[in-house]
Design a protein around this motif. Structure first.
Motif, mmCIF file in Angstrom:
data_model
loop_
_atom_site.group_PDB
_atom_site.id
_atom_site.type_symbol
_atom_site.label_atom_id
_atom_site.label_comp_id
_atom_site.label_asym_id
_atom_site.label_seq_id
_atom_site.Cartn_x
_atom_site.Cartn_y
_atom_site.Cartn_z
ATOM 1 N N GLU A 1 -18.796 4.414 -2.324
ATOM 2 C CA GLU A 1 -17.564 3.497 -2.959
ATOM 3 C C GLU A 1 -17.957 2.902 -4.355
ATOM 4 O O GLU A 1 -18.570 2.640 -4.602
ATOM 5 N N LYS B 1 -18.122 -4.444 0.602
ATOM 6 C CA LYS B 1 -17.659 -5.601 2.271
ATOM 7 C C LYS B 1 -17.225 -5.468 3.257
ATOM 8 O O LYS B 1 -16.875 -6.698 3.812
ATOM 9 N N LYS C 1 -4.089 0.456 8.004
ATOM 10 C CA LYS C 1 -3.874 -1.537 6.640
ATOM 11 C C LYS C 1 -2.544 -1.665 7.039
ATOM 12 O O LYS C 1 -1.725 -1.474 7.057
ATOM 13 N N LYS D 1 0.820 -1.227 0.512
ATOM 14 C CA LYS D 1 0.093 -0.244 -0.021
ATOM 15 C C LYS D 1 0.766 0.957 -0.234
ATOM 16 O O LYS D 1 0.090 2.719 -0.307
ATOM 17 N N MET E 1 -13.790 6.405 -4.099
ATOM 18 C CA MET E 1 -15.062 6.806 -2.722
ATOM 19 C C MET E 1 -15.355 8.233 -2.953
ATOM 20 O O MET E 1 -14.505 9.197 -3.766
ATOM 21 N N ALA F 1 -6.439 9.585 -0.161
ATOM 22 C CA ALA F 1 -6.008 9.658 1.615
ATOM 23 C C ALA F 1 -5.434 10.683 1.720
ATOM 24 O O ALA F 1 -4.165 9.658 1.856
ATOM 25 N N VAL G 1 -8.081 5.288 9.961
ATOM 26 C CA VAL G 1 -7.877 4.121 9.709
ATOM 27 C C VAL G 1 -6.182 3.505 9.780
ATOM 28 O O VAL G 1 -5.535 3.910 9.140
ATOM 29 N N LEU H 1 -12.213 8.653 4.032
ATOM 30 C CA LEU H 1 -12.756 9.118 3.181
ATOM 31 C C LEU H 1 -14.380 9.212 2.841
ATOM 32 O O LEU H 1 -14.501 7.495 4.002
ATOM 33 N N VAL I 1 -7.335 -4.453 6.446
ATOM 34 C CA VAL I 1 -8.292 -2.534 7.158
ATOM 35 C C VAL I 1 -9.195 -2.352 8.034
ATOM 36 O O VAL I 1 -9.860 -3.312 7.711
ATOM 37 N N ASN J 1 -15.014 -6.056 7.518
ATOM 38 C CA ASN J 1 -14.693 -5.312 6.448
ATOM 39 C C ASN J 1 -14.227 -7.118 6.117
ATOM 40 O O ASN J 1 -13.634 -7.723 6.921
ATOM 41 N N VAL K 1 -11.516 0.154 9.647
ATOM 42 C CA VAL K 1 -12.101 1.858 9.673
ATOM 43 C C VAL K 1 -12.583 1.695 11.328
ATOM 44 O O VAL K 1 -13.927 1.388 11.632
HETATM 45 P P1 AMP Z 1 -8.839 -1.406 1.017
HETATM 46 O O1 AMP Z 1 -8.611 -2.857 1.086
HETATM 47 O O2 AMP Z 1 -7.674 -0.190 1.531
HETATM 48 O O3 AMP Z 1 -9.326 -1.481 -0.385
HETATM 49 O O4 AMP Z 1 -10.269 -1.407 2.300
HETATM 50 C C1 AMP Z 1 -11.356 -2.302 2.339
HETATM 51 C C2 AMP Z 1 -12.097 -0.987 2.632
HETATM 52 O O5 AMP Z 1 -12.034 -0.328 3.485
HETATM 53 C C3 AMP Z 1 -12.291 -0.299 1.689
HETATM 54 O O6 AMP Z 1 -13.294 -0.473 -0.170
HETATM 55 C C4 AMP Z 1 -13.256 0.369 2.370
HETATM 56 O O7 AMP Z 1 -14.180 0.385 2.651
HETATM 57 C C5 AMP Z 1 -12.030 0.713 3.596
HETATM 58 N N1 AMP Z 1 -11.533 2.105 3.633
HETATM 59 C C6 AMP Z 1 -10.590 1.827 3.102
HETATM 60 N N2 AMP Z 1 -9.323 2.877 3.287
HETATM 61 C C7 AMP Z 1 -10.272 3.825 3.905
HETATM 62 C C8 AMP Z 1 -10.229 5.398 3.706
HETATM 63 N N3 AMP Z 1 -9.505 5.914 3.573
HETATM 64 N N4 AMP Z 1 -11.663 5.916 4.384
HETATM 65 C C9 AMP Z 1 -12.546 5.138 4.823
HETATM 66 N N5 AMP Z 1 -12.885 3.885 4.378
HETATM 67 C C10 AMP Z 1 -11.300 3.296 4.240
#
Ligand code: AMP
Ligand code: GLY
Length: 435
Positions: free
Chosen positions: A186, A208, A137, A96, A267, A111, A135, A182, A147, A218, A149
């Motif tokens: 989505e 998700k 990760k 990431k 987003m 973000a 957030v 954010l 992830v 998630n 949140v």
């Molecule tokens: P990702 O694996 O980075 O796609 O994250 C999985 C899910 O977490 C995303 O589809 C969002 O629902 C949530 N998510 C990830 N990053 C953010 C962020 N910066 N703000 C809000 N929700 C987030």
């Protein structure tokens, strides 16, 4: 043409069916529910063999792990035609912090974030934000489960500590990325790339979280639908101009030729679309609802992308909508329970416009007398896809079929495509939920 699809989930089942409109397909390692014949009469076989030992005119790599591990490079070095980026491009998903570095260099809206290896660094980063949610990760691959949140700072910092300690995600968490949250609906935009050109596929929306109204943890994705009313032509153009093309140009500047599908997770809040993440492969379950909406010869389209020969446009069936409902095993996303016998799969498959795609099933062995008895063999067991002339019809069919399927502890969401995000929508069920 003979196509080798690498992977074993419902996404690979969808890829196999799409390619088997015009080609013979071998899926490796596959799963027993994938094998069969397409409605067009081409065979789909499931074979447990290293991809390099399968003879094929085209290799389509489904999951991220083999891409990050350089499978596409190894196959290409033997002269094969491969749909999927090399290890260099796959870093967009494998790290990431690399994805964020490319986004920053390309001026892509995303973000604010920081890569950290100590809890104090995360604490300082979060303190500088205007409050939560926060957030957290894992930097490396975590199967969509890395992830968090979190509404509370304490919870976020505890998660940073757990990830860094290695107890939660092993080495994938040795670096952690902390981010501002954010908001907004989505969108998943999957873009075909041939190393020079790129073409967006119809957008999809993924769910998700495990539970209805975005309750719970998630997951890899519990359902999806396409088309998404929010994804107007203008919005897609904006995403291509401001996010996807600059990112591909930045990769090219670094000497990375990207062939395969680039999945932009977005987003779409009041400030316009922002990039949440890149994946370097078809989404699961997005593929299950996007591929049925492509018109014509999908195997040839993927071959053309792999060979650097993408056509000028992708023809989409605008008269067809698709809704996919994931049926997961007891215990998912933590520790899925294996071996639960599935009932009603054949009945569900006979519902008009429905495909039951196998994600994690095994034959029920060894004494079961039923000809096609399956049992759970992982987390996301099936994706039940309903197609129809609009989302309402597709959804009704998907749920009518899902309701025919049962096994102990089966979990599915009942709100997939219940409130499709439209233009001017400021909140989806997901955005409204308490995090
Ligand atoms: P990702 O694996 O980075 O796609 O994250 C999985 C899910 O977490 C995303 O589809 C969002 O629902 C949530 N998510 C990830 N990053 C953010 C962020 N910066 N703000 C809000 N929700 C987030
Ligand atoms: N559905 C989200 C993903 O494939 O990563």
């Amino acid at each position: 043409m003979r196509v080798c699809v690498v992977g074993s989930g419902a996404r690979e089942h969808a890829l196999a069916l799409a390619c088997a409109r015009t080609a013979e397909v071998v899926v490796t390692p596959g799963n027993p529910g994938i094998a069969g014949r397409s409605p067009e009469g081409h065979t789909i076989s499931s074979l447990s063999a290293p991809p390099g030992e399968v003879e094929a005119d085209l290799y389509v790599i489904g999951p991220e792990a083999p891409l990050v591990d350089g499978l596409a490079d190894r196959l290409r070095s033997r002269g094969a035609t491969v749909f999927g980026p090399g290890a260099d491009g796959a870093r967009l998903e494998g790290s990431k912090s690399f994805m964020k570095e490319v986004a920053a260099a390309a001026g892509v809206p995303t973000a604010r974030h920081q890569a950290v290896t100590r809890v104090e660094e995360a604490e300082r980063f979060f303190a500088a934000l205007d409050g939560g949610p926060y957030v957290v990760k894992t930097d490396g691959l975590a199967g969509g489960k890395g992830v968090l949140v979190a509404p509370s700072l304490d919870e976020a910092l505890a998660d940073v500590a757990a990830k860094l300690s290695g107890e939660a995600f092993g080495a994938a968490g040795s670096t952690v990325v902390v981010e501002e949250a954010l908001s907004g609906p989505e969108l998943s935009l999957l873009v075909l790339c041939d190393g020079r050109r790129c073409l967006p596929l119809p957008a999809a929306q993924d769910y998700k979280r495990l539970g209805d109204h975005d309750a719970g943890p998630n997951t890899g994705g519990m359902g999806a639908y396409s088309p998404v009313p929010l994804a107007t032509e203008r919005l897609v153009e904006q995403v291509m101009d401001e996010i996807v093309q600059p990112s591909l140009a930045e990769l090219e500047r670094r000497g990375i030729s990207y062939r395969g599908v680039l999945y932009a997770g977005l987003m779409c809040g009041p400030q316009g679309p922002k990039l949440v993440e890149y994946n370097v492969r078809f989404g699961d379950p997005e593929a299950q609802v996007v591929l049925p909406r492509l018109d014509g010869d999908v195997a040839e389209l993927l071959r053309a992308a792999a060979a650097g020969e993408l056509p000028d446009k992708v023809v989409v069936r605008s008269d067809l909508a698709a809704v996919g409902v994931v049926v997961a095993s007891a215990g998912y996303p933590g520790a899925p329970r294996l071996g639960d016998r599935l009932y009603g799969v054949d009945e569900a498959s006979t519902v008009e416009g429905v495909m039951v795609l196998h994600g994690a099933t095994a034959r029920r062995e060894p004494t079961d007398s039923a000809a096609r008895a399956f049992a759970t063999a992982g987390g996301r067991v099936l994706t039940v896809v309903g197609t129809g002339t609009d989302l309402a019809e597709a959804r009704e069919r998907a749920y009518r079929a899902t309701d025919l399927i049962s096994f102990p502890g089966a979990q599915h969401r009942s709100d997939i495509a219940a409130a499709p995000a439209g233009p001017g929508t400021t909140a989806t069920p997901r955005a409204r939920s308490e995090r």
